[in-house]
Design a protein around this motif. Structure first.
Motif, mmCIF file in Angstrom:
data_model
loop_
_atom_site.group_PDB
_atom_site.id
_atom_site.type_symbol
_atom_site.label_atom_id
_atom_site.label_comp_id
_atom_site.label_asym_id
_atom_site.label_seq_id
_atom_site.Cartn_x
_atom_site.Cartn_y
_atom_site.Cartn_z
ATOM 1 N N GLN A 98 0.778 -1.358 0.044
ATOM 2 C CA GLN A 98 -0.114 0.000 0.062
ATOM 3 C C GLN A 98 0.792 1.084 0.055
ATOM 4 O OE1 GLN A 98 -2.909 0.161 3.031
ATOM 5 N NE2 GLN A 98 -3.826 1.920 2.588
ATOM 6 N N VAL A 99 1.827 1.090 0.816
ATOM 7 C CA VAL A 99 3.037 2.204 0.742
ATOM 8 C C VAL A 99 3.351 2.655 -0.609
ATOM 9 C CG1 VAL A 99 5.251 3.237 1.805
ATOM 10 C CG2 VAL A 99 3.292 2.328 3.289
ATOM 11 N N LEU A 100 3.988 1.425 -1.371
ATOM 12 C CA LEU A 100 4.544 1.561 -2.732
ATOM 13 C C LEU A 100 3.530 2.114 -3.668
ATOM 14 C CD1 LEU A 100 6.812 -1.523 -2.833
ATOM 15 C CD2 LEU A 100 7.446 0.711 -2.655
ATOM 16 N N LEU A 101 2.237 1.701 -3.689
ATOM 17 C CA LEU A 101 1.087 2.271 -4.446
ATOM 18 C C LEU A 101 0.862 3.627 -4.185
ATOM 19 C CD1 LEU A 101 -1.272 -0.593 -4.319
ATOM 20 C CD2 LEU A 101 0.519 -0.197 -6.157
ATOM 21 N N HIS A 102 0.732 4.082 -2.673
ATOM 22 C CA HIS A 102 0.277 5.453 -2.407
ATOM 23 C C HIS A 102 1.400 6.444 -2.930
ATOM 24 C CE1 HIS A 102 -1.598 8.530 -0.433
ATOM 25 N NE2 HIS A 102 -0.241 9.009 0.319
ATOM 26 N N ASN A 103 2.909 5.768 -2.816
ATOM 27 C CA ASN A 103 3.997 6.697 -3.216
ATOM 28 C C ASN A 103 4.099 6.916 -4.843
ATOM 29 O OD1 ASN A 103 4.603 7.364 -0.519
ATOM 30 N ND2 ASN A 103 6.251 5.711 -0.472
ATOM 31 N N LEU A 104 3.576 5.838 -5.447
ATOM 32 C CA LEU A 104 3.571 5.927 -6.798
ATOM 33 C C LEU A 104 2.362 6.635 -7.448
ATOM 34 C CD1 LEU A 104 4.883 2.467 -7.592
ATOM 35 C CD2 LEU A 104 6.110 4.573 -7.951
ATOM 36 N N GLY A 105 1.469 7.227 -6.368
ATOM 37 C CA GLY A 105 0.119 7.708 -7.173
ATOM 38 C C GLY A 105 -0.664 6.946 -7.597
ATOM 39 N N LEU A 106 -0.453 5.595 -7.307
ATOM 40 C CA LEU A 106 -1.471 4.503 -7.886
ATOM 41 C C LEU A 106 -2.822 4.511 -6.747
ATOM 42 C CD1 LEU A 106 0.875 2.146 -9.338
ATOM 43 C CD2 LEU A 106 -0.465 3.860 -10.637
ATOM 44 N N SER A 107 -2.429 4.707 -5.653
ATOM 45 C CA SER A 107 -3.760 4.788 -4.551
ATOM 46 C C SER A 107 -3.747 6.139 -3.785
ATOM 47 C CB SER A 107 -3.421 3.594 -3.672
ATOM 48 O OG SER A 107 -3.996 3.498 -2.548
ATOM 49 N N LYS A 108 -5.014 6.641 -3.516
ATOM 50 C CA LYS A 108 -5.077 7.867 -2.881
ATOM 51 C C LYS A 108 -5.303 7.497 -1.153
ATOM 52 C CE LYS A 108 -7.102 10.472 -6.439
ATOM 53 N NZ LYS A 108 -8.489 11.249 -7.131
ATOM 54 N N THR A 109 -5.392 6.224 -0.776
ATOM 55 C CA THR A 109 -5.461 5.784 0.634
ATOM 56 C C THR A 109 -4.152 5.835 1.190
ATOM 57 O OG1 THR A 109 -7.367 4.446 -0.204
ATOM 58 C CG2 THR A 109 -6.267 4.162 2.120
ATOM 59 N N GLU A 110 -4.232 6.901 2.146
ATOM 60 C CA GLU A 110 -2.983 6.916 2.747
ATOM 61 C C GLU A 110 -2.834 5.876 4.090
ATOM 62 O OE1 GLU A 110 -0.527 10.301 5.554
ATOM 63 O OE2 GLU A 110 -2.479 10.838 4.774
ATOM 64 N N PRO A 111 -1.797 5.177 3.891
ATOM 65 C CA PRO A 111 -1.186 3.920 4.632
ATOM 66 C C PRO A 111 -1.366 4.408 6.244
ATOM 67 C CG PRO A 111 0.615 4.191 3.363
ATOM 68 C CD PRO A 111 -0.211 5.270 3.190
ATOM 69 N N GLN A 112 -1.880 3.514 7.119
ATOM 70 C CA GLN A 112 -1.865 3.541 8.570
ATOM 71 C C GLN A 112 -1.354 2.214 9.351
ATOM 72 O OE1 GLN A 112 -5.698 4.813 9.451
ATOM 73 N NE2 GLN A 112 -5.734 6.958 8.585
ATOM 74 N N PHE A 113 -0.606 2.544 10.453
ATOM 75 C CA PHE A 113 -0.098 1.459 11.044
ATOM 76 C C PHE A 113 -0.341 1.548 12.558
ATOM 77 C CE2 PHE A 113 2.914 3.773 7.950
ATOM 78 C CZ PHE A 113 2.708 2.869 6.774
ATOM 79 N N ALA A 114 0.161 0.182 13.039
ATOM 80 C CA ALA A 114 0.053 0.080 14.467
ATOM 81 C C ALA A 114 1.264 0.596 15.077
ATOM 82 C CB ALA A 114 -0.173 -1.366 14.795
ATOM 83 N N LYS A 115 1.449 0.308 16.418
ATOM 84 C CA LYS A 115 2.583 0.906 16.843
ATOM 85 C C LYS A 115 3.963 0.805 16.336
ATOM 86 C CE LYS A 115 5.133 0.832 21.490
ATOM 87 N NZ LYS A 115 5.316 0.237 22.773
ATOM 88 N N PHE A 116 3.991 -0.048 15.530
ATOM 89 C CA PHE A 116 5.379 -0.419 14.742
ATOM 90 C C PHE A 116 5.133 -0.684 13.254
ATOM 91 C CE2 PHE A 116 6.803 -1.853 19.019
ATOM 92 C CZ PHE A 116 8.095 -0.397 19.202
ATOM 93 N N ASN A 117 5.424 -0.206 12.317
ATOM 94 C CA ASN A 117 5.264 -0.431 11.001
ATOM 95 C C ASN A 117 6.183 -1.315 10.695
ATOM 96 O OD1 ASN A 117 7.484 0.980 10.326
ATOM 97 N ND2 ASN A 117 6.597 2.749 9.957
ATOM 98 N N TYR A 118 6.086 -1.879 9.241
ATOM 99 C CA TYR A 118 6.903 -2.693 8.622
ATOM 100 C C TYR A 118 8.387 -2.517 8.599
ATOM 101 C CZ TYR A 118 6.793 -0.088 4.490
ATOM 102 O OH TYR A 118 6.934 0.999 3.649
ATOM 103 N N ALA A 119 8.745 -1.207 8.675
ATOM 104 C CA ALA A 119 10.004 -0.769 8.405
ATOM 105 C C ALA A 119 10.834 -1.013 9.833
ATOM 106 C CB ALA A 119 10.205 0.507 7.968
#
Length: 733
Positions: free
Chosen positions: A581-602
């Motif tokens: 979802q982050v990659l799609l959002h950063n590429l402009g392919l998704s308008k939904t801004e990703p949301q995470f829990a306490k710790f994200n995947y990174a």
């Protein structure tokens, strides 16, 4: 008859005889005289006019005194001699008239040659006694100029030396008329002052011989005129172990003549020369007998005997004039230089390797090994080529006498690594960790990291670059409320501080070993020749990192609430979808801004990668640190594998911190200029409000959000059970 009558008659008889002698001499001269043209060409000097009366008698051949001693003088030879300018009475001052006194005083050369007569008794020629002058100069009436005497006159006594000199490079130069060519006095000094070589004042005494040779061979004009390629040979010799020993009075130390010869000095290309390539071992062997014998049996000595032009001899390893003791840091056979400067000169030559079928990887594999890297860094105690292969006793690997023969390898390695090879046979020693042939496990490690490192770092670069650009494009005003929340309590910060202190130190000191010639590594290696400073700092930092990691693990084990941290760090399927979802959002392919829990995947990827990397680096580092244990209980490929893993994992960890962690805590536009949680444990709650709204609301319900109106050191009373429930709730979400 009276005495006066008898005397008168005797005088008349003498006069008559003189007249007859003069007439006879004149007739004889006319009869035997050469043609006019020949006389003109000869231009023989004539006796002085005032000597004619003396020569009337003494010019007769065969004239002797009453004692039988010859008193005959050859007028021509006398006139041509150095004394030809002197009249008879210049020397025979006691003879005033005729007849001569019954006893004529013997002439002394010292009357005119006082200085020479004073010096002869202290010279080597004093052994000739009273006849010393005549021994060299001959008949005093036929003395030849000194320039025309040597070396022919010297040959009367020193025939062998003169014969050698004529055949020498000096004698050949003299024969061609070279004005710079030396003669006897050039080296031995003035004839009347020549002393034995054992005399400390002699020009050819051991202490003085370098200065004698230097009169020509240290003269820049002389070297230039004769195109002599060797620069400063005498100056270099004086600095050598031989030159210093001679200066200190060691009579057995080698000097110029011991290597080059005395009178029979020949060019190095002459097969008879003592310094000819094929004769050098024998020349050095005059003093170093045992070493020469060992060398002759070695692989190098056998190659020399076989006439191989690339076979090394003494000077190829030790140098020619500047031969220094092995302990001297400038010596070609010093422990820090012998491998690369001496052995490496031949064994890294591709042409020699191809010509003699020598392994081409020996020098580079040594240079890349721990031993080679430590040597390049300045260590004086680490093993070099000679430590394993020997010095003069170098034999082929298949030779049972070789120190690197399979049967002897454990003993050789055991000199430094006690117990090496006790349980496993020591395998190949020259192994290139980065390239070249290696054990299958080492190859597998190499190929794995060759794929893993570029893929991992490439992903990090692309991911962060897209994120950075996207956030700059969609930039919007931040809502700065000043709210804060605790992200790292004291225990987490202590562990993190240990990592901050140790990790950069490990990176710097570790890569300083791998790249010791780099400008940034040199300051750290200044003390390596005396103390293994870099290694001590590196191992100290490793202990700090290990202790910090253990502290973190123990802290989580004993603190139930903080142990929920691990639950939040457990990877879930949602992390994979978050990444997409982050990659799609950063590429402009998704308008939904990703949301995470306490710790994200990174953050999860970084944490577990750090823990895994710490374990890998600790295990491999211990195998290398405690190398004696490793070589005793494991095959050698384990050490090679540990070396490969330690290097590649260090590369991966270093660039991961630079590209991944530094982006998240510094360069991320939402965090810039820095996430200060590592200092006071707190982070702005606004960051959570935008990217982790569920976690923010949970913190708010648990009253874990600190506002400006609230004390920063304490918040409203909190129920630990509620706080724990919030942590657990956030983890589950």
């Amino acid at each position: 008859m009276s005495r006066s009558t008898q005397g008168g008659r005797f005088a008349v008889q003498q006069i008559i005889l003189c007249i007859i002698g003069i007439l006879f001499s004149a007739c004889l001269a006319v009869i035997s005289a050469p043609p006019v043209q020949a006389r003109a060409q000869a231009k023989l000097p004539l006796p002085l006019k005032q000597d004619e009366s003396c020569l009337a008698c003494h010019g007769q051949a065969g004239m002797t005194a009453a004692s039988g001693k010859s008193i005959s003088i050859d007028p021509g030879k006398h006139a041509a001699s150095v004394h030809g300018t002197l009249s008879c009475q210049d020397c025979h001052t006691a003879i005033k008239d005729y007849p001569h006194p019954a006893k004529v005083a013997k002439l002394k050369c010292a009357t005119c040659h006082a200085d020479e007569a004073e010096r002869v008794p202290t010279s080597v020629h004093s052994a000739l006694g009273e006849g010393a002058c005549q021994s060299c100069h001959g008949n005093e009436h036929e003395v030849t100029a000194s320039a025309q005497m040597a070396p022919a006159k010297c040959a009367q006594c020193h025939a062998d030396e003169v014969k050698e000199f004529k055949q020498s490079i000096h004698g050949q130069a003299a024969a061609t008329g070279d004005p710079d060519a030396p003669n006897c006095v050039s080296c031995h000094g003035p004839v009347h002052q020549i002393r034995t070589s054992s005399d400390a004042s002699a020009l050819v005494a051991k202490k003085n011989l370098p200065d004698t040779c230097a009169s020509c061979h240290s003269n820049p004009q002389f070297l230039s005129r004769h195109k002599i390629p060797f620069a400063h040979p005498v100056e270099l010799y004086r600095q050598s172990v031989h030159g210093r020993a001679v200066k200190d009075g060691n009579e057995t130390a080698a000097t110029c003549s011991d290597c080059h010869g005395s009178h029979g000095i020949l060019g190095s290309r002459d097969a008879r020369s003592q310094i000819n390539h094929w004769n050098i071992a024998g020349t050095c062997g005059q003093c170093h007998t045992d070493i020469a014998k060992t060398y002759s049996e070695s692989v190098h000595g056998q190659a020399m005997k076989a006439g191989l032009p690339g076979a090394p001899v003494c000077v190829d390893c030790h140098g020619e004039h500047l031969i220094l003791a092995p302990k001297d840091s400038a010596s070609l056979v010093n422990a820090s230089r012998v491998s690369m400067a001496t052995c490496g000169r031949c064994h890294s030559d591709e042409r020699l390797a191809l010509r003699y079928n020598l392994p081409a990887d020996r020098v580079p594999s040594f240079a890349d090994s721990y031993h080679g890297l430590a040597l390049r860094g300045g260590s004086q105690s680490v093993a070099n080529c000679a430590s394993c292969h020997g010095v003069h006793n170098i034999f082929r690997t298949a030779d049972a006498r070789s120190t690197v023969n399979a049967a002897n390898l454990s003993k050789t390695c055991g000199n430094c690594h006690a117990g090496a090879g006790d349980h496993f046979v020591i395998g190949p020693v020259h192994v290139r960790i980065s390239t070249g042939a290696a054990h299958p496990v080492v190859k597998w490690i190499r190929w794995t990291y060759w794929g893993l490192i570029p893929l991992t770092l490439g992903f990090m670069v692309i991911h962060n670059l897209l994120d950075f650009v996207a956030k700059l494009i969609r930039r919007r005003p931040r809502r700065e409320t000043g709210e804060q929340t605790t992200r790292m309590n004291l225990n987490f910060r202590i562990a993190h501080a240990g990592v901050i202190l140790s990790f950069p130190t490990l990176v710097y000191t570790g890569f300083a070993l791998k790249y010791p010639e780099a400008w940034w590594a040199r300051p750290l290696l200044l003390w390596e020749g005396h103390f293994a400073f870099r290694g001590a700092v590196h191992r100290g930092a490793a202990l700090v990192l290990t202790i910090a990691t253990l502290y973190h693990i123990i802290h989580l084990a004993v603190n139930r609430r903080d142990r929920l941290f691990l639950k939040a760090m457990i990877p879930q399927f949602k992390d994979a979808t978050d990444l997409v979802q982050v990659l799609l959002h950063n590429l402009g392919l998704s308008k939904t801004e990703p949301q995470f829990a306490k710790f994200n995947y990174a953050e999860k990827v970084e944490y577990w990668a750090f823990m895994w990397g710490t374990v890998v680096m600790t295990v491999s580092g211990c195998l290398l640190w405690f190398n004696n244990f490793t070589l005793r209980y494991f095959p050698k490929w384990v050490s090679d594998a540990a070396t490969a893993v330690h290097y590649y994992e260090a590369l991966l960890a270093t660039f991961s911190i630079l590209l991944w962690h530094f982006y998240m805590v510094i360069f991320d536009p939402l965090v810039y200029p820095m996430d200060t949680a590592w200092i006071d444990g707190k982070v702005p709650a606004d960051h959570y409000r935008h990217s982790r709204p569920a976690y923010y609301r949970a913190l708010e319900r648990a009253h874990l959000i600190e506002r400006d109106s609230e004390p920063t050191d304490s918040g409203p009373p909190q129920n630990p059970v509620v706080a724990d429930h919030v942590e657990d709730l956030v983890v589950k979400k």
